[in-house]
Scaffold this active site. Structure first.
Site, PDB file in Angstrom:
ATOM      1  N   HIS A  71      -1.978   2.280  -5.575  1.00 52.33           N
ATOM      2  CA  HIS A  71      -2.479   1.348  -6.605  1.00 52.33           C
ATOM      3  C   HIS A  71      -2.290   1.928  -8.013  1.00 52.33           C
ATOM      4  O   HIS A  71      -1.958   1.195  -8.950  1.00 52.33           O
ATOM      5  CB  HIS A  71      -3.949   1.004  -6.337  1.00 52.33           C
ATOM      6  CG  HIS A  71      -4.129   0.161  -5.098  1.00 52.33           C
ATOM      7  ND1 HIS A  71      -5.106   0.406  -4.157  1.00 52.33           N
ATOM      8  CD2 HIS A  71      -3.406  -0.896  -4.631  1.00 52.33           C
ATOM      9  CE1 HIS A  71      -4.988  -0.488  -3.173  1.00 52.33           C
ATOM     10  NE2 HIS A  71      -3.970  -1.282  -3.436  1.00 52.33           N
ATOM     11  N   ASP A  95      -6.503  -7.078  -1.673  1.00 51.07           N
ATOM     12  CA  ASP A  95      -7.566  -6.082  -1.450  1.00 51.07           C
ATOM     13  C   ASP A  95      -8.244  -5.700  -2.765  1.00 51.07           C
ATOM     14  O   ASP A  95      -9.290  -5.066  -2.765  1.00 51.07           O
ATOM     15  CB  ASP A  95      -6.996  -4.834  -0.763  1.00 51.07           C
ATOM     16  CG  ASP A  95      -5.714  -4.344  -1.433  1.00 51.07           C
ATOM     17  OD1 ASP A  95      -4.702  -4.197  -0.731  1.00 51.07           O
ATOM     18  OD2 ASP A  95      -5.718  -4.144  -2.659  1.00 51.07           O
ATOM     19  N   GLU A 115      -2.921 -14.880  -4.523  1.00 52.36           N
ATOM     20  CA  GLU A 115      -2.996 -14.373  -3.140  1.00 52.36           C
ATOM     21  C   GLU A 115      -2.924 -15.566  -2.183  1.00 52.36           C
ATOM     22  O   GLU A 115      -3.626 -16.567  -2.367  1.00 52.36           O
ATOM     23  CB  GLU A 115      -4.306 -13.610  -2.981  1.00 52.36           C
ATOM     24  CG  GLU A 115      -4.726 -13.258  -1.563  1.00 52.36           C
ATOM     25  CD  GLU A 115      -3.729 -12.438  -0.780  1.00 52.36           C
ATOM     26  OE1 GLU A 115      -3.389 -11.319  -1.216  1.00 52.36           O
ATOM     27  OE2 GLU A 115      -3.269 -12.955   0.255  1.00 52.36           O
ATOM     28  N   ASP A 147       0.838 -19.635  -2.615  1.00 51.63           N
ATOM     29  CA  ASP A 147       2.028 -18.797  -2.397  1.00 51.63           C
ATOM     30  C   ASP A 147       2.549 -18.297  -3.743  1.00 51.63           C
ATOM     31  O   ASP A 147       2.719 -19.099  -4.675  1.00 51.63           O
ATOM     32  CB  ASP A 147       3.082 -19.652  -1.681  1.00 51.63           C
ATOM     33  CG  ASP A 147       4.401 -18.935  -1.597  1.00 51.63           C
ATOM     34  OD1 ASP A 147       5.298 -19.265  -2.375  1.00 51.63           O
ATOM     35  OD2 ASP A 147       4.505 -17.988  -0.814  1.00 51.63           O
ATOM     36  N   GLY A 148       2.782 -16.997  -3.819  1.00 49.87           N
ATOM     37  CA  GLY A 148       3.210 -16.408  -5.089  1.00 49.87           C
ATOM     38  C   GLY A 148       4.527 -16.959  -5.590  1.00 49.87           C
ATOM     39  O   GLY A 148       4.734 -17.114  -6.799  1.00 49.87           O
ATOM     40  N   ASP A 165       2.301  -6.892  -5.246  1.00 51.22           N
ATOM     41  CA  ASP A 165       1.700  -6.024  -4.234  1.00 51.22           C
ATOM     42  C   ASP A 165       1.703  -6.808  -2.925  1.00 51.22           C
ATOM     43  O   ASP A 165       0.688  -7.339  -2.470  1.00 51.22           O
ATOM     44  CB  ASP A 165       0.273  -5.664  -4.650  1.00 51.22           C
ATOM     45  CG  ASP A 165      -0.416  -4.837  -3.581  1.00 51.22           C
ATOM     46  OD1 ASP A 165      -1.673  -4.781  -3.597  1.00 51.22           O
ATOM     47  OD2 ASP A 165       0.285  -4.273  -2.723  1.00 51.22           O
ATOM     48  N   SER A 166       2.905  -6.923  -2.353  1.00 52.09           N
ATOM     49  CA  SER A 166       3.050  -7.827  -1.198  1.00 52.09           C
ATOM     50  C   SER A 166       3.070  -7.025   0.097  1.00 52.09           C
ATOM     51  O   SER A 166       3.197  -5.797   0.087  1.00 52.09           O
ATOM     52  CB  SER A 166       4.381  -8.582  -1.320  1.00 52.09           C
ATOM     53  OG  SER A 166       5.435  -7.652  -1.115  1.00 52.09           O
ATOM     54  N   THR A 167       3.008  -7.741   1.182  1.00 49.68           N
ATOM     55  CA  THR A 167       3.297  -7.147   2.482  1.00 49.68           C
ATOM     56  C   THR A 167       4.815  -6.942   2.535  1.00 49.68           C
ATOM     57  O   THR A 167       5.511  -7.214   1.568  1.00 49.68           O
ATOM     58  CB  THR A 167       2.858  -8.131   3.587  1.00 49.68           C
ATOM     59  OG1 THR A 167       3.241  -9.458   3.188  1.00 49.68           O
ATOM     60  CG2 THR A 167       1.359  -8.076   3.807  1.00 49.68           C
ATOM     61  N   ASP A 168       5.321  -6.480   3.684  1.00 52.82           N
ATOM     62  CA  ASP A 168       6.782  -6.290   3.815  1.00 52.82           C
ATOM     63  C   ASP A 168       7.488  -7.639   3.897  1.00 52.82           C
ATOM     64  O   ASP A 168       6.829  -8.674   4.054  1.00 52.82           O
ATOM     65  CB  ASP A 168       7.052  -5.447   5.070  1.00 52.82           C
ATOM     66  CG  ASP A 168       6.548  -4.008   4.883  1.00 52.82           C
ATOM     67  OD1 ASP A 168       6.178  -3.362   5.877  1.00 52.82           O
ATOM     68  OD2 ASP A 168       6.491  -3.552   3.714  1.00 52.82           O
TER      69      ASP A 168
HETATM   70  N1  SAM Z   1      -0.440  -2.174  -0.082  1.00 53.12           N
HETATM   71  C1  SAM Z   1       0.099  -3.066   0.928  1.00 53.12           C
HETATM   72  C2  SAM Z   1       1.518  -2.692   1.266  1.00 53.12           C
HETATM   73  O1  SAM Z   1       2.080  -1.885   0.561  1.00 53.12           O
HETATM   74  O2  SAM Z   1       2.006  -3.245   2.245  1.00 53.12           O
HETATM   75  C3  SAM Z   1      -0.008  -4.490   0.440  1.00 53.12           C
HETATM   76  C4  SAM Z   1      -1.453  -4.871   0.443  1.00 53.12           C
HETATM   77  S1  SAM Z   1      -1.917  -6.473  -0.016  1.00 53.12           S
HETATM   78  C5  SAM Z   1      -3.152  -6.641   1.146  1.00 53.12           C
HETATM   79  C6  SAM Z   1      -0.601  -7.541   0.538  1.00 53.12           C
HETATM   80  C7  SAM Z   1      -1.044  -8.966   0.319  1.00 53.12           C
HETATM   81  O3  SAM Z   1       0.071  -9.835   0.107  1.00 53.12           O
HETATM   82  C8  SAM Z   1      -1.788  -9.557   1.533  1.00 53.12           C
HETATM   83  O4  SAM Z   1      -3.122  -9.810   1.143  1.00 53.12           O
HETATM   84  C9  SAM Z   1      -1.038 -10.854   1.852  1.00 53.12           C
HETATM   85  O5  SAM Z   1      -1.892 -11.891   2.238  1.00 53.12           O
HETATM   86  C10 SAM Z   1      -0.370 -11.138   0.505  1.00 53.12           C
HETATM   87  N2  SAM Z   1       0.792 -12.041   0.589  1.00 53.12           N
HETATM   88  C11 SAM Z   1       1.775 -12.039   1.521  1.00 53.12           C
HETATM   89  N3  SAM Z   1       2.672 -13.030   1.255  1.00 53.12           N
HETATM   90  C12 SAM Z   1       2.250 -13.659   0.113  1.00 53.12           C
HETATM   91  C13 SAM Z   1       2.758 -14.746  -0.666  1.00 53.12           C
HETATM   92  N4  SAM Z   1       3.888 -15.388  -0.321  1.00 53.12           N
HETATM   93  N5  SAM Z   1       2.079 -15.113  -1.793  1.00 53.12           N
HETATM   94  C14 SAM Z   1       0.929 -14.452  -2.150  1.00 53.12           C
HETATM   95  N6  SAM Z   1       0.391 -13.426  -1.445  1.00 53.12           N
HETATM   96  C15 SAM Z   1       1.050 -13.026  -0.323  1.00 53.12           C
END
Ligand code: SAM
Length: 289
Positions: A71, A95, A115, A147-148, A165-168
């Site tokens: 972060h 988070d 988010e 959706d972002g 800060d997305s998932t993969d």
């Molecule tokens: N630190 C983590 C990592 O490096 O993988 C990421 C943490 S954060 C929890 C990832 C967030 O992205 C999740 O809460 C997920 O719901 C969100 N997310 C995934 N796809 C998204 C989208 N299309 N638009 C907005 N948020 C999204």
């Protein structure tokens, strides 16, 4: 009990399921949550060493013991580079860790968090209150549940820094790694604006930073990468993307002046670490060619 938890010799273990066939394992000292939430499967558990951990669809997202590394590096590198960011957009980050770090900069007047999963915010409030540390309720915070990619395509708002800060790039996160999404990020950035993104684990996923680079170069004049060593991210280093049309010096003297003007107590970030993070190991540099 979900498929991500396993009984091994009388103990309960979490096993990360990465498609590369490796991943982190951690003994589960206490299960706090193990169920589907809207778009994803969420597991929250406690481990004696790593503290409280959570995983989405079997991939560790964050642990309370080392979340500060990721972060701080995803936030303070663009914010100290920019120097006077007033309006910040965070995509993902449910988070609350990025939001917490963004709001520590006195230049920031507004932080919009977009988010897709409202439940992630709710569970973060419940299980990781120290991660958001009140940031969700800061008067400068605007939370948008959508959706972002859709947001950056449609919003009339403009920002100085966008932090993804997305998932993969799988499931709902996949759309946050497309050329169109990066063009949308460019559209909503003010002149001199900076986009930083979570860029994967280069040792295990060398294709990811290269894919990000090729897609961001369609919209940004300068696309660079830097690294951070996050203990619980499998593969050692993680890459972070840094894109802008402006050229920002990653020079520690220049950065030391910047940080001394707005000194913040840190666990990982220093001006020297910021500058050094852009000196990529040869295998990562080669992977970007
Ligand atoms: N630190 C983590 C990592 O490096 O993988 C990421 C943490 S954060 C929890 C990832 C967030 O992205 C999740 O809460 C997920 O719901 C969100 N997310 C995934 N796809 C998204 C989208 N299309 N638009 C907005 N948020 C999204």
């Amino acid at each position: 009990m979900s498929k991500y938890l396993h009984k091994i010799g009388g103990e309960l273990w979490f096993k990360e399921e990465m498609e590369e066939g490796i991943g982190h394992s951690a003994r589960v000292d206490k299960v706090l949550f193990d169920d589907e939430i809207d778009h994803q499967h969420l597991v929250v558990f406690e481990n004696a060493k790593y503290g409280r951990m959570f995983a989405l669809n079997g991939i560790i997202q964050m642990t309370s013991s080392d979340e500060f590394v990721y972060h701080e590096m995803l936030t303070h590198v663009p914010l100290y580079a920019h120097g006077e960011a007033k309006r910040v957009l965070i995509i993902g980050g449910g988070d609350g860790g990025i939001l917490r770090e963004v709001l520590r900069h006195k230049s920031v007047q507004s932080a919009t968090l977009v988010e897709i999963e409202k439940d992630v915010i709710e569970f973060a409030r419940q299980w990781f209150p120290e991660t958001s540390n009140g940031a969700f309720d800061d008067p400068r915070t605007n939370i948008v549940i959508t959706d972002g990619a859709k947001y950056v395509e449609e919003t009339d708002e403009r920002f100085d820094v966008v932090i993804v800060d997305s998932t993969d790039p799988v499931g709902p996160g996949e759309v946050l790694f497309t050329e169109e999404f990066y063009a949308g990020c460019k559209r909503v950035l003010n002149t001199g604006g900076i986009l930083t993104v979570q860029g994967g684990l280069p040792f295990l996923q060398p294709w990811e930073p290269k894919m990000i680079k090729e897609r961001q170069e369609k919209s940004f004049a300068n696309v660079e990468f830097y690294v951070a060593a996050v203990p619980t991210y499998t593969g050692g280093l993680m890459t972070l993307g840094f894109a802008s049309d402006a050229q920002y010096p990653h020079d520690e003297t220049w950065l030391a002046r910047r940080t001394s003007a707005n000194p913040l107590e840190m666990g990982y970030y220093t001006p020297e670490v910021h500058a050094a993070a852009f000196a990529l190991p040869a295998y990562i540099r080669k992977g970007l060619e």
